[in-house]
Write a protein that holds these residues in place. Sequence first.
Motif, mmCIF file in Angstrom:
data_model
loop_
_atom_site.group_PDB
_atom_site.id
_atom_site.type_symbol
_atom_site.label_atom_id
_atom_site.label_comp_id
_atom_site.label_asym_id
_atom_site.label_seq_id
_atom_site.Cartn_x
_atom_site.Cartn_y
_atom_site.Cartn_z
ATOM 1 N N LEU A 96 0.840 -1.181 0.000
ATOM 2 C CA LEU A 96 0.000 0.000 0.000
ATOM 3 C C LEU A 96 0.878 1.234 0.000
ATOM 4 C CD1 LEU A 96 -2.760 -0.902 2.635
ATOM 5 C CD2 LEU A 96 -2.663 -1.456 0.199
ATOM 6 N N LEU A 97 0.606 2.156 -0.910
ATOM 7 C CA LEU A 97 1.244 3.462 -0.889
ATOM 8 C C LEU A 97 0.293 4.422 -0.189
ATOM 9 C CD1 LEU A 97 2.630 3.848 -4.548
ATOM 10 C CD2 LEU A 97 3.689 2.749 -2.570
ATOM 11 N N LEU A 98 0.751 5.019 0.891
ATOM 12 C CA LEU A 98 -0.073 5.986 1.617
ATOM 13 C C LEU A 98 0.345 7.388 1.188
ATOM 14 C CD1 LEU A 98 -2.206 6.579 3.809
ATOM 15 C CD2 LEU A 98 -0.326 6.658 5.473
ATOM 16 N N LEU A 99 -0.574 8.092 0.542
ATOM 17 C CA LEU A 99 -0.345 9.456 0.098
ATOM 18 C C LEU A 99 -1.297 10.380 0.841
ATOM 19 C CD1 LEU A 99 0.867 7.673 -2.244
ATOM 20 C CD2 LEU A 99 0.283 9.520 -3.804
ATOM 21 N N GLU A 100 -1.008 11.671 0.795
ATOM 22 C CA GLU A 100 -1.868 12.644 1.467
ATOM 23 C C GLU A 100 -2.143 13.812 0.540
ATOM 24 O OE1 GLU A 100 -1.795 13.575 5.970
ATOM 25 O OE2 GLU A 100 -0.676 15.208 5.026
ATOM 26 N N PHE A 101 -3.408 14.212 0.458
ATOM 27 C CA PHE A 101 -3.824 15.305 -0.398
ATOM 28 C C PHE A 101 -4.552 16.342 0.453
ATOM 29 C CE2 PHE A 101 -3.805 11.342 -2.692
ATOM 30 C CZ PHE A 101 -3.088 11.627 -3.839
ATOM 31 N N ASN A 102 -3.923 17.516 0.629
ATOM 32 C CA ASN A 102 -4.533 18.572 1.420
ATOM 33 C C ASN A 102 -5.010 18.032 2.765
ATOM 34 O OD1 ASN A 102 -5.259 21.250 1.830
ATOM 35 N ND2 ASN A 102 -7.285 21.006 0.936
ATOM 36 N N GLN A 103 -4.116 17.293 3.425
ATOM 37 C CA GLN A 103 -4.340 16.709 4.755
ATOM 38 C C GLN A 103 -5.360 15.580 4.762
ATOM 39 O OE1 GLN A 103 -5.236 20.138 7.241
ATOM 40 N NE2 GLN A 103 -3.076 20.533 7.582
ATOM 41 N N ARG A 104 -5.698 15.046 3.590
ATOM 42 C CA ARG A 104 -6.593 13.891 3.531
ATOM 43 C C ARG A 104 -5.804 12.690 2.991
ATOM 44 N NH1 ARG A 104 -12.116 13.216 -0.104
ATOM 45 N NH2 ARG A 104 -12.415 11.001 0.293
ATOM 46 N N PRO A 105 -5.665 11.615 3.798
ATOM 47 C CA PRO A 105 -4.881 10.463 3.351
ATOM 48 C C PRO A 105 -5.672 9.559 2.413
ATOM 49 C CG PRO A 105 -5.694 10.092 5.576
ATOM 50 C CD PRO A 105 -6.129 11.480 5.195
ATOM 51 N N LEU A 106 -4.963 8.941 1.482
ATOM 52 C CA LEU A 106 -5.517 7.919 0.605
ATOM 53 C C LEU A 106 -4.479 6.821 0.462
ATOM 54 C CD1 LEU A 106 -7.285 9.535 -2.520
ATOM 55 C CD2 LEU A 106 -8.342 8.249 -0.655
ATOM 56 N N ALA A 107 -4.923 5.567 0.434
ATOM 57 C CA ALA A 107 -4.028 4.437 0.221
ATOM 58 C C ALA A 107 -4.286 3.848 -1.165
ATOM 59 C CB ALA A 107 -4.244 3.378 1.292
ATOM 60 N N PHE A 108 -3.211 3.414 -1.812
ATOM 61 C CA PHE A 108 -3.295 2.829 -3.146
ATOM 62 C C PHE A 108 -2.630 1.459 -3.131
ATOM 63 C CE2 PHE A 108 -3.544 7.355 -3.647
ATOM 64 C CZ PHE A 108 -4.437 7.572 -4.684
ATOM 65 N N ARG A 109 -3.356 0.417 -3.566
ATOM 66 C CA ARG A 109 -2.776 -0.923 -3.670
ATOM 67 C C ARG A 109 -1.971 -1.025 -4.963
ATOM 68 N NH1 ARG A 109 -3.957 -6.448 -2.132
ATOM 69 N NH2 ARG A 109 -5.821 -5.798 -0.955
#
Length: 317
Positions: A96-109
């Motif tokens: 899982l890659l954990l990224l953050e966009f404007n303080q909102r996290p999203l995970a990508f498999r």
Amino acid sequence: MNAQNSSLGINTGILLEAGTNEAEILVFEVGDQAYGVNVAKVKEVLGVTKVTSLPEGHSSIEGVVRIRQDVVTLIHLGHFLYGDVPEVASKDSDCLLLLEFNQRPLAFRVNRVHRIYRVSWKATRPLPMTPGMNAPITSVVLIDGKLVQILDFESIGAAVAGIGDEAVSDSGVSRIDAPNIPVVFAEDSRMISEMIRDHLQDAGFTNYHGFVDGQAAWEYLEDLAENESVETIRDKVGILITDIEMPRMDGFSLAKQVRMHPVLGSLPIIIFSSLVSHDNEKKGAQVGVDTQVPKPRYGELLEKTRQMVGLSELVEA
């Protein structure tokens, strides 16, 4: 498996010196294709933990995962890019890659994570414009003999999880006449480039020129300056808005070039990027950037633009 940042040597403090036109790219696989993301965008690389399914939502949303105290939406990147095909199905090697966009996290498999490469943006190329193709890719670069595609995660996050919708709905900047003030902006994401154009137009700016990378913007600015002086250049370009990471020339290098130019040197410069941070504010100051606005705060971007071109005191038209 529990691959944390430290095990991959990820340092989200990014490169120390501004204007080197370099980046650190984390290369990973989806199916048999190599993709990349700027390390500065990656909060963590993690093993796959328990996924809790959701009853409704975008077809590429796999569910949610628990990451310490946060419950994070998980996007199946292979499904988003290719749909339901066996080659991109979940595998034991998945991360899982954990990224953050404007303080909102999203995970990508993703199917496999390789390693980090330090590359020059000069070696990257914008994705060729082909009719009918709308791939979420900002650029391509040859690394270790493989063609690596740099993904536009902001566009993917917007399409799947509505990243940026709140900022767009709250941008609410009234239209005032901007008397032909020329705006130049450099942005490699097609989606965000279109959003910048739309917001500039809605706010009353009608004279704007957008470019897909810093090198193209720099060549345009250099051409403009050939027959101009410090006193007249503002009739040709009133302000520069630039992303940070872009193919061929990044935003810090572009700002550095502008500040060193005898005619262009006093132009107002705004960084508009998802990489805005305390470290990058320091780097921006090193190369003479006036201010930085985090994506996707379009309202704030327009307010700063108006202030820097002298429109902040104008009354709504």
